[in-house]
Design an enzyme around this catalytic site. Structure first.
Site, PDB file in Angstrom:
ATOM      1  N   GLY A 174       0.840  -1.211   0.000  1.00 31.68           N
ATOM      2  CA  GLY A 174       0.000   0.000   0.000  1.00 31.68           C
ATOM      3  C   GLY A 174       0.866   1.249   0.000  1.00 31.68           C
ATOM      4  O   GLY A 174       1.827   1.331   0.757  1.00 31.68           O
ATOM      5  N   VAL A 190      17.749   8.342  -3.857  1.00 25.37           N
ATOM      6  CA  VAL A 190      18.395   8.718  -5.124  1.00 25.37           C
ATOM      7  C   VAL A 190      19.515   9.726  -4.865  1.00 25.37           C
ATOM      8  O   VAL A 190      20.650   9.551  -5.311  1.00 25.37           O
ATOM      9  CB  VAL A 190      17.350   9.287  -6.124  1.00 25.37           C
ATOM     10  CG1 VAL A 190      18.023   9.898  -7.338  1.00 25.37           C
ATOM     11  CG2 VAL A 190      16.363   8.190  -6.538  1.00 25.37           C
ATOM     12  N   ARG A 218       0.914  -5.147  -5.204  1.00 30.94           N
ATOM     13  CA  ARG A 218       1.027  -6.305  -4.303  1.00 30.94           C
ATOM     14  C   ARG A 218       1.137  -7.504  -5.237  1.00 30.94           C
ATOM     15  O   ARG A 218       0.141  -7.947  -5.791  1.00 30.94           O
ATOM     16  CB  ARG A 218      -0.218  -6.416  -3.429  1.00 30.94           C
ATOM     17  CG  ARG A 218      -0.478  -5.197  -2.529  1.00 30.94           C
ATOM     18  CD  ARG A 218      -1.580  -5.488  -1.549  1.00 30.94           C
ATOM     19  NE  ARG A 218      -2.165  -4.310  -0.918  1.00 30.94           N
ATOM     20  CZ  ARG A 218      -1.703  -3.734   0.195  1.00 30.94           C
ATOM     21  NH1 ARG A 218      -0.648  -4.197   0.790  1.00 30.94           N
ATOM     22  NH2 ARG A 218      -2.313  -2.679   0.712  1.00 30.94           N
ATOM     23  N   ASP A 231       5.431  -4.732   6.166  1.00 29.65           N
ATOM     24  CA  ASP A 231       6.006  -6.018   6.586  1.00 29.65           C
ATOM     25  C   ASP A 231       5.947  -7.092   5.494  1.00 29.65           C
ATOM     26  O   ASP A 231       6.861  -7.906   5.360  1.00 29.65           O
ATOM     27  CB  ASP A 231       5.366  -6.511   7.893  1.00 29.65           C
ATOM     28  CG  ASP A 231       3.855  -6.600   7.815  1.00 29.65           C
ATOM     29  OD1 ASP A 231       3.270  -6.141   6.805  1.00 29.65           O
ATOM     30  OD2 ASP A 231       3.252  -7.139   8.753  1.00 29.65           O
ATOM     31  N   GLY A 232       4.905  -7.073   4.663  1.00 28.58           N
ATOM     32  CA  GLY A 232       4.809  -8.048   3.564  1.00 28.58           C
ATOM     33  C   GLY A 232       5.932  -7.817   2.567  1.00 28.58           C
ATOM     34  O   GLY A 232       6.551  -8.775   2.066  1.00 28.58           O
ATOM     35  N   THR A 237       4.448   2.545   5.577  1.00 29.53           N
ATOM     36  CA  THR A 237       3.057   2.103   5.659  1.00 29.53           C
ATOM     37  C   THR A 237       2.310   3.014   6.616  1.00 29.53           C
ATOM     38  O   THR A 237       2.868   3.399   7.654  1.00 29.53           O
ATOM     39  CB  THR A 237       2.922   0.633   6.132  1.00 29.53           C
ATOM     40  OG1 THR A 237       1.558   0.398   6.513  1.00 29.53           O
ATOM     41  CG2 THR A 237       3.799   0.299   7.325  1.00 29.53           C
ATOM     42  N   ASP A 258       0.087   2.141   8.521  1.00 26.59           N
ATOM     43  CA  ASP A 258      -0.403   1.365   9.674  1.00 26.59           C
ATOM     44  C   ASP A 258       0.469   1.466  10.935  1.00 26.59           C
ATOM     45  O   ASP A 258       0.006   1.146  12.021  1.00 26.59           O
ATOM     46  CB  ASP A 258      -0.532  -0.115   9.292  1.00 26.59           C
ATOM     47  CG  ASP A 258      -1.631  -0.356   8.271  1.00 26.59           C
ATOM     48  OD1 ASP A 258      -2.428   0.576   8.031  1.00 26.59           O
ATOM     49  OD2 ASP A 258      -1.692  -1.461   7.708  1.00 26.59           O
ATOM     50  N   ASP A 312       2.695  -0.501  11.959  1.00 26.33           N
ATOM     51  CA  ASP A 312       2.564  -1.804  12.626  1.00 26.33           C
ATOM     52  C   ASP A 312       3.830  -2.655  12.516  1.00 26.33           C
ATOM     53  O   ASP A 312       3.754  -3.871  12.534  1.00 26.33           O
ATOM     54  CB  ASP A 312       1.370  -2.569  12.026  1.00 26.33           C
ATOM     55  CG  ASP A 312       1.521  -2.807  10.534  1.00 26.33           C
ATOM     56  OD1 ASP A 312       2.405  -2.165   9.915  1.00 26.33           O
ATOM     57  OD2 ASP A 312       0.776  -3.623   9.984  1.00 26.33           O
ATOM     58  N   ARG A 328      -5.779  -2.521   8.989  1.00 27.21           N
ATOM     59  CA  ARG A 328      -6.315  -3.883   8.885  1.00 27.21           C
ATOM     60  C   ARG A 328      -6.071  -4.701  10.147  1.00 27.21           C
ATOM     61  O   ARG A 328      -6.977  -5.307  10.698  1.00 27.21           O
ATOM     62  CB  ARG A 328      -5.581  -4.548   7.707  1.00 27.21           C
ATOM     63  CG  ARG A 328      -6.373  -5.485   6.925  1.00 27.21           C
ATOM     64  CD  ARG A 328      -5.622  -5.955   5.713  1.00 27.21           C
ATOM     65  NE  ARG A 328      -4.262  -5.406   5.562  1.00 27.21           N
ATOM     66  CZ  ARG A 328      -3.644  -5.305   4.413  1.00 27.21           C
ATOM     67  NH1 ARG A 328      -4.235  -5.689   3.325  1.00 27.21           N
ATOM     68  NH2 ARG A 328      -2.417  -4.849   4.328  1.00 27.21           N
TER      69      ARG A 328
HETATM   70  O1  F6P Z   1      -1.457  -1.521   4.836  1.00 34.00           O
HETATM   71  C1  F6P Z   1      -1.932  -0.265   4.525  1.00 34.00           C
HETATM   72  C2  F6P Z   1      -3.422  -0.309   4.264  1.00 34.00           C
HETATM   73  O2  F6P Z   1      -3.862   0.994   3.931  1.00 34.00           O
HETATM   74  C3  F6P Z   1      -4.274  -0.872   5.404  1.00 34.00           C
HETATM   75  O3  F6P Z   1      -4.519   0.059   6.423  1.00 34.00           O
HETATM   76  C4  F6P Z   1      -5.509  -1.284   4.642  1.00 34.00           C
HETATM   77  O4  F6P Z   1      -6.190  -2.293   5.324  1.00 34.00           O
HETATM   78  C5  F6P Z   1      -4.942  -1.815   3.357  1.00 34.00           C
HETATM   79  O5  F6P Z   1      -3.702  -1.161   3.174  1.00 34.00           O
HETATM   80  C6  F6P Z   1      -5.813  -1.599   2.158  1.00 34.00           C
HETATM   81  O6  F6P Z   1      -5.192  -2.150   1.041  1.00 34.00           O
HETATM   82  P1  F6P Z   1      -5.659  -1.920  -0.462  1.00 34.00           P
HETATM   83  O7  F6P Z   1      -5.305  -0.512  -0.851  1.00 34.00           O
HETATM   84  O8  F6P Z   1      -4.910  -2.921  -1.249  1.00 34.00           O
HETATM   85  O9  F6P Z   1      -7.143  -2.100  -0.480  1.00 34.00           O
END
Ligand code: F6P
Length: 323
Positions: free
Chosen positions: A11, A24, A72, A103-104, A126, A128, A130, A172
């Site tokens: 994301g 850069v 992703r 983290d992914g 991110t 999040d 997290d 999430r």
């Molecule tokens: O990990 C960042 C995030 O914005 C989360 O808070 C959310 O659940 C998720 O990505 C949404 O992902 P996508 O944009 O792929 O729907």
């Protein structure tokens, strides 16, 4: 190390552009060639590469999103996909990688490193917040400010009509945005994925505060909570609570865009420089973190073995102040 690839993955988060710019410019400062990889691991597999110059990153510091785009990638989850990506890196003589993502994305980078031994550093980007091993991730501050701005606006209309609003924020698996936008926005309750919430207790609290001359109430709900979405929780509350008219607002992807705050720009700039300097000094399979204002490099295993915990004290403060 001569040629370093940089990419954004997962994301997008406000401040990713500032991190690309820092990588850069610091790379060029240290006489490296920097190659931008478009669309994260997808673009790596397809060889979607572009050489970056000092001016390729002009005027992006203040912009949300990511000029390198993000994705992703399902294919990169497989060993075959990662081998294809590695072949592309070899073909283009890329001998080091800097990934900006969550983290992914870091897990993907770690797998590539284990299987193909390419030196790599991750920068946590991110909204999040997290990831253990850093006080803040890039984008969290901006996203939380966006949520707080929205909450303040909802408060105006909630007050005008004596209403109860359930406001759903992103995160999430993580309650950071919810807790801190809840503290800053004066929420009566915060519902997060890390904690079980009893709807009966919530109704009790709404009743108690409602009868004490409260003229509006805001409940912040992190998406992905065990108690359901804001819509579901609001429906259950509505059945038993009629003191206020109830409404729901889902902030959604609004929180991912927009101009990064000064905090995110500075954080991203520091982390970008640290990633280049770390890679050059032999750091690999690590994530840059800033803890108590100090740059640190966290080994992948250290990060992934730590629980993704919320800061319990933040939640305690939210609860004390919401009486
Ligand atoms: O990990 C960042 C995030 O914005 C989360 O808070 C959310 O659940 C998720 O990505 C949404 O992902 P996508 O944009 O792929 O729907």
């Amino acid at each position: 190390m001569k040629r370093i690839g940089v990419f954004t993955s997962g994301g997008d988060a406000p401040g990713m552009n500032a991190a690309i710019r820092a990588v850069v410019r610091a790379g060029i400062f240290y006489n490296k060639e920097i190659i931008g990889i478009y669309r994260g691991y997808e673009g790596m597999i397809e060889g979607d590469f572009v050489p970056m110059e000092v001016r390729s990153v002009s005027n992006i510091l203040q912009r949300g999103g990511t000029i390198l785009k993000s994705a992703r990638s399902k294919e990169f989850l497989t060993a075959e996909g990662r081998t294809k990506a590695y072949e592309q890196l070899k073909k283009h003589n890329i001998d080091g990688l800097i990934c900006i993502g969550g983290d992914g994305s870091f897990t993907g980078l770690h797998n590539l490193y284990k299987e193909h031994n390419i030196p790599c550093v991750c920068i946590p980007g991110t909204i999040d917040n997290d990831i253990p091993g850093t006080d803040y991730t890039i984008g969290y501050d901006t996203a939380t400010n966006t949520a707080v701005n929205a909450i303040d606006k909802i408060r105006d209309t909630a007050l005008s009509h004596n209403r109860l609003f359930f406001i759903e924020v992103m995160g999430r698996d993580s309650g950071y945005i919810a807790i801190n936008s809840g503290i800053a926005g004066g929420a009566v309750a915060v519902i997060i994925p890390e904690e079980e919430t009893s709807i009966d207790e919530l109704i009790e609290k709404l009743n108690a505060t409602g009868t004490q001359n409260k003229t509006s109430s805001l409940v912040i709900v992190a998406e992905g909570g065990k108690s359901g979405s804001a819509m579901e929780i609001a429906q259950r509350v509505k059945e038993k609570f009629s003191y206020f008219d109830t409404k729901v607002t889902i902030l959604g992807h609004l929180q991912r865009g927009g101009t990064p705050t000064y905090f995110d720009r500075v954080l991203a700039s520091k982390m970008g420089v640290a990633a280049i300097e770390g890679l050059d000094a032999g750091q690999t399979d690590v994530m840059v973190g800033i803890v108590h204002q100090q740059v640190i490099f966290n080994k992948f295993e250290e990060i992934m073995s730590q629980p993704k915990d919320i800061r319990k004290d933040d939640l305690r403060i939210a609860k004390i102040l919401s009486i």
